[in-house]
Write a protein that holds these residues in place. Structure first.
Motif, PDB file in Angstrom:
ATOM      1  N   GLU A   1      68.317  61.875  42.928  1.00  0.00           N
ATOM      2  CA  GLU A   1      68.778  60.492  43.042  1.00  0.00           C
ATOM      3  C   GLU A   1      67.731  59.616  43.732  1.00  0.00           C
ATOM      4  OE1 GLU A   1      72.427  59.581  45.380  1.00  0.00           O
ATOM      5  OE2 GLU A   1      73.038  58.619  43.508  1.00  0.00           O
ATOM      6  N   HIS A   2      67.116  60.148  44.772  1.00  0.00           N
ATOM      7  CA  HIS A   2      66.089  59.368  45.471  1.00  0.00           C
ATOM      8  C   HIS A   2      64.890  59.125  44.563  1.00  0.00           C
ATOM      9  CE1 HIS A   2      67.521  60.199  49.876  1.00  0.00           C
ATOM     10  NE2 HIS A   2      68.460  59.689  49.108  1.00  0.00           N
ATOM     11  N   LEU A   3      64.526  60.133  43.781  1.00  0.00           N
ATOM     12  CA  LEU A   3      63.384  59.956  42.885  1.00  0.00           C
ATOM     13  C   LEU A   3      63.690  58.881  41.844  1.00  0.00           C
ATOM     14  CD1 LEU A   3      60.556  60.771  42.021  1.00  0.00           C
ATOM     15  CD2 LEU A   3      61.583  62.496  40.514  1.00  0.00           C
ATOM     16  N   VAL A   4      64.898  58.934  41.300  1.00  0.00           N
ATOM     17  CA  VAL A   4      65.280  57.917  40.319  1.00  0.00           C
ATOM     18  C   VAL A   4      65.243  56.530  40.975  1.00  0.00           C
ATOM     19  CG1 VAL A   4      67.150  57.069  38.856  1.00  0.00           C
ATOM     20  CG2 VAL A   4      66.633  59.511  38.928  1.00  0.00           C
TER      21      VAL A   4
ATOM     22  N   GLY B   1      68.018  59.141  32.970  1.00  0.00           N
ATOM     23  CA  GLY B   1      69.273  59.876  32.836  1.00  0.00           C
ATOM     24  C   GLY B   1      70.501  58.995  32.701  1.00  0.00           C
ATOM     25  N   ALA B   2      70.353  57.683  32.926  1.00  0.00           N
ATOM     26  CA  ALA B   2      71.527  56.810  32.845  1.00  0.00           C
ATOM     27  C   ALA B   2      71.715  56.315  31.417  1.00  0.00           C
ATOM     28  CB  ALA B   2      71.350  55.618  33.783  1.00  0.00           C
ATOM     29  N   ARG B   3      72.943  56.121  31.065  1.00  0.00           N
ATOM     30  CA  ARG B   3      73.274  55.621  29.727  1.00  0.00           C
ATOM     31  C   ARG B   3      74.153  54.395  29.862  1.00  0.00           C
ATOM     32  NH1 ARG B   3      72.010  58.473  25.628  1.00  0.00           N
ATOM     33  NH2 ARG B   3      71.472  60.640  25.921  1.00  0.00           N
TER      34      ARG B   3
ATOM     35  N   GLU C   1      72.696  48.763  27.119  1.00  0.00           N
ATOM     36  CA  GLU C   1      71.984  50.037  27.204  1.00  0.00           C
ATOM     37  C   GLU C   1      70.664  50.008  26.460  1.00  0.00           C
ATOM     38  OE1 GLU C   1      74.866  50.876  23.782  1.00  0.00           O
ATOM     39  OE2 GLU C   1      74.580  49.470  25.398  1.00  0.00           O
ATOM     40  N   ALA C   2      70.549  49.033  25.559  1.00  0.00           N
ATOM     41  CA  ALA C   2      69.310  48.959  24.803  1.00  0.00           C
ATOM     42  C   ALA C   2      68.156  48.797  25.774  1.00  0.00           C
ATOM     43  CB  ALA C   2      69.361  47.796  23.828  1.00  0.00           C
TER      44      ALA C   2
ATOM     45  N   VAL D   1      72.510  55.436  40.455  1.00  0.00           N
ATOM     46  CA  VAL D   1      71.433  54.473  40.223  1.00  0.00           C
ATOM     47  C   VAL D   1      71.319  54.296  38.724  1.00  0.00           C
ATOM     48  CG1 VAL D   1      68.970  54.050  40.427  1.00  0.00           C
ATOM     49  CG2 VAL D   1      70.215  55.144  42.301  1.00  0.00           C
ATOM     50  N   LEU D   2      71.685  53.139  38.239  1.00  0.00           N
ATOM     51  CA  LEU D   2      71.840  52.998  36.800  1.00  0.00           C
ATOM     52  C   LEU D   2      70.685  52.292  36.110  1.00  0.00           C
ATOM     53  CD1 LEU D   2      75.621  52.214  36.476  1.00  0.00           C
ATOM     54  CD2 LEU D   2      74.427  54.394  36.266  1.00  0.00           C
TER      55      LEU D   2
END
Ligand SMILES: Nc1nc2c(ncn2[C@@H]2O[C@H](COP(=O)(O)OP(=O)(O)OP(=O)(O)O)[C@@H](O)[C@H]2O)c(=O)[nH]1
Ligand SMILES: [Mg+2]
Length: 614
Positions: free
Chosen positions: A99-102, A276-278, A319-320, A355-356
């Protein structure tokens, strides 16, 4: 201050040894709260610093790793340009590592070091290799990696050397940059008032400076950096400011250079989904920037999104990759184009991706979207936009120097008029329209000598008259606040409409016979010369206006003065009247006109004399 200062934030999973490592490197305690020591857990941001072998100073912002404190972690990392990423050798990569890396990637942090700590507890090699791969993939390719132990001190000298190399590669921030100091702590000190601390990323703060906090002026009474009293600090630096002003500062608010930022609760952004977020993005999120965390609504602007957003439904289409959206923030933030906001879902719980997305600011004064299809058009415009003055001008068409600066885009190219910048396409369109507008005005107002600049400004919808004058090109010209076509600026009856010219010529014929017998109202009416026609003739220089409704031939005043000079001086109105062969109706205003021109002067209540002309 002889040496430079740098600020590095920690990052990594809970309990992986961040605070222990900071303590080992600095000899200072980053966990200052009793509760933190009791629970062996970082809760609040911690601050510690040291001098590196090469003499540079480095301050650490030590963040909590516990997933409950993600918001605090983001507040710590937000304004900091580099990271010390910590992974425990005995546990390896864990959810908060990810999560921190993202988060770092989303915020655009590019510089850092990887320390695989607790190397005394397990072979660090597997964790090190795994973590390094992940950092490289996340765009932190230049990151040096090493195994250390905060307990035994193993590898710490190597880490210090790596910190030296890291800080040497950090880009030097601009000392002239406008200040935006995100407050991470605020407290009162008895006797000296309010103190705030933060990481100054760039620019310079001096004792006595006036800054702004949420639009309120605040004065810097004194400042400290790393507990030393200093007169000025340039970023990057940890600073503590003692402030004067009617303010209650809080974490997440920013002290800014007045006029250098746009405080806005509305921003158009480009959304980039986090690793990883959608999509679709929930409509309600928390936006993080600097130390701020502000609830916000996200409205996607793409075509497919319009219906859904109007219903307030979950945002489709965001999301695009690179989709345009409009953020409505719960409170205004001082922003510039190009700023990155991290969008987090406050509703998601443990183990879920929170984190989106990254929202890159493309406009801090977005236009209203009222018409149908406006959102779609706006999305299209934003698709080609970049965070620069040219893109801004495509939307805003005309902006002042100061507005561009406050939006974070120093003006490029030359201003079109004093302090104004224009979109080139818009400007040439305006230049093409002006002659047409002036022509139309002339046709509608044949008796006026040109179009008032103000009328042209209004007609073209421009905010400043100087823009109109800047648009004037030959054969147009500006004189006396009016835009004229060169061909029309003529004296003589040629510039007048034909019936007016004819009437004036008839008048001038009369006046040639009796130069001081101004035509009376009846004669003027018979000739069709009303106030507007007379004014046009006076402007064209074919009649001399002595008073309201009293006109003579041009030069009649000089002729009158010459005649009066032959009278015994001083003379009365009645003597003047008979010398000029006219009536009191003309003689009185004519004498007053001569007084104004300095050809005659009053001697007493009833007498005048001629003045020697120089
Ligand atoms: N043996 C050993 N123990 C360590 C080392 N580093 C940290 N620890 C221990 O690991 C535990 C957690 O260390 P912290 O430094 O508090 O971890 P942290 O990453 O700051 O934790 P949070 O701030 O809560 O995320 C403590 O009990 C430390 O004593 C190390 O290098 N070797
Ligand atoms: Mg800690």
């Amino acid at each position: 201050m002889a040496s430079g200062m740098h600020v590095v934030a920690t990052a990594g999973h809970v309990d992986h040894g961040k605070s222990t490592l900071v303590r080992a490197l600095t000899g200072m305690e980053p966990d200052r709260l009793a509760e933190e020591r009791r629970r062996g857990l970082t809760i609040e941001l911690g601050y510690a610093w040291t001098t590196l072998p090469a003499g540079e100073r480095v301050a650490f912002v030590d963040v909590p790793g516990h997933e409950r404190f993600l918001g605090t972690m983001l507040a710590g990392v937000g304004p900091v340009p580099a990271v010390l990423f910590v992974v425990a050798a005995d546990e390896g990569w864990m959810p908060q590592s990810q999560e921190h890396l993202v988060a770092l990637r989303t915020l655009g942090v590019r510089h850092g070091l990887l320390a695989v700590t607790r190397a005394d507890l397990a072979d660090p090699a597997p964790a090190l290799e795994d973590a390094r791969d992940r950092l490289v993939e996340a765009g932190l390719a230049e990151v040096e990696a090493m195994a250390v132990s905060g307990r035994t001190g193993q590898g710490l000298d190597g880490l210090r050397g790596a910190l030296d190399r890291l800080v040497a590669t950090l880009p030097a921030p601009d000392p002239q940059a406008p200040v935006r100091l995100w407050i991470d702590r605020a407290f009162s000190v008895r006797g000296s008032g309010t103190v705030v601390t933060g990481t100054l990323p760039a620019g310079r703060v001096e004792t006595g400076d006036e800054l702004e906090l949420d639009g309120e002026p605040v004065r810097v009474r004194a400042l400290e950096s790393l507990k030393e009293r200093v007169e000025s600090v340039t970023g990057v630096a940890r600073v503590a400011l003692n402030l004067r002003g009617r303010i209650t500062p809080q974490r997440g608010h920013a002290l800014v250079t007045p006029g250098a930022w746009t405080a806005t609760s509305l921003a158009d952004v480009r959304v980039t989904m986090a690793e990883g977020a959608r999509g679709p993005l929930p409509a309600r999120l928390t936006a993080h920037i600097g130390s701020a965390a502000v609830p916000c609504e996200v409205r996607p602007l793409g075509a497919e999104a319009e219906g859904a957003a109007a219903e307030g439904a979950a945002a489709e289409g965001a999301e695009a990759e690179g989709a345009a959206a409009r953020l409505r923030l719960a409170r205004p933030l001082p922003l510039h184009l190009g700023d990155a906001l991290l969008l987090r879902d406050p509703g998601r719980g443990q183990g879920e991706l929170r984190v989106l997305a990254r929202a890159t600011v493309l406009d801090v004064r977005p236009p209203e979207l009222r018409r149908r299809g406006a959102a779609r058009e706006r999305a299209k415009a934003l698709a080609d936009a970049s965070a620069d003055a040219a893109s801004l001008l495509r939307t805003h068409l005309l902006l002042r120097d100061g507005e561009l600066l406050a939006m974070g885009c120093p003006p490029e190219g030359r201003p079109v008029a004093a302090g104004w910048h224009a979109d080139p396409g818009h400007w040439s369109e305006l230049s093409a329209r002006l002659p047409e507008v002036v022509r139309r005005y002339a046709a509608d107002h044949p008796l006026e000598l040109g179009m008032p600049v103000e009328a042209a400004r209004h007609e073209l919808g421009l905010p400043d008259r100087r823009l109109v004058t800047a648009l004037v090109r030959p054969p147009l010209a500006v004189a006396d606040g009016r835009i004229t076509t060169a061909g029309r600026v003529v004296t003589g009856t040629a510039g007048l409409p034909a019936p007016v010219a004819r009437a004036v010529r008839a008048l001038l014929d009369d006046l040639a016979e009796a130069p001081f017998q101004a035509p009376d109202a009846g004669r003027l009416a018979a000739l069709g010369l009303g106030p507007r026609e007379l004014a046009a003739a006076v402007r064209a220089g074919v009649l001399l206006r002595v008073a309201e409704g009293v006109v003579l031939a041009p030069g009649a005043d000089a002729g009158a003065a010459a005649l009066l000079a032959r009278l015994p001086q001083p003379f009365t109105v009645s003597q003047a009247r008979s010398a000029l062969g006219t009536s009191r109706r003309v003689a009185v205003p004519l004498l007053e006109h001569l007084d104004r021109k300095g050809l005659t002067e009053r001697v007493d209540e009833v007498h005048r004399r001629c003045r020697p002309t120089g």
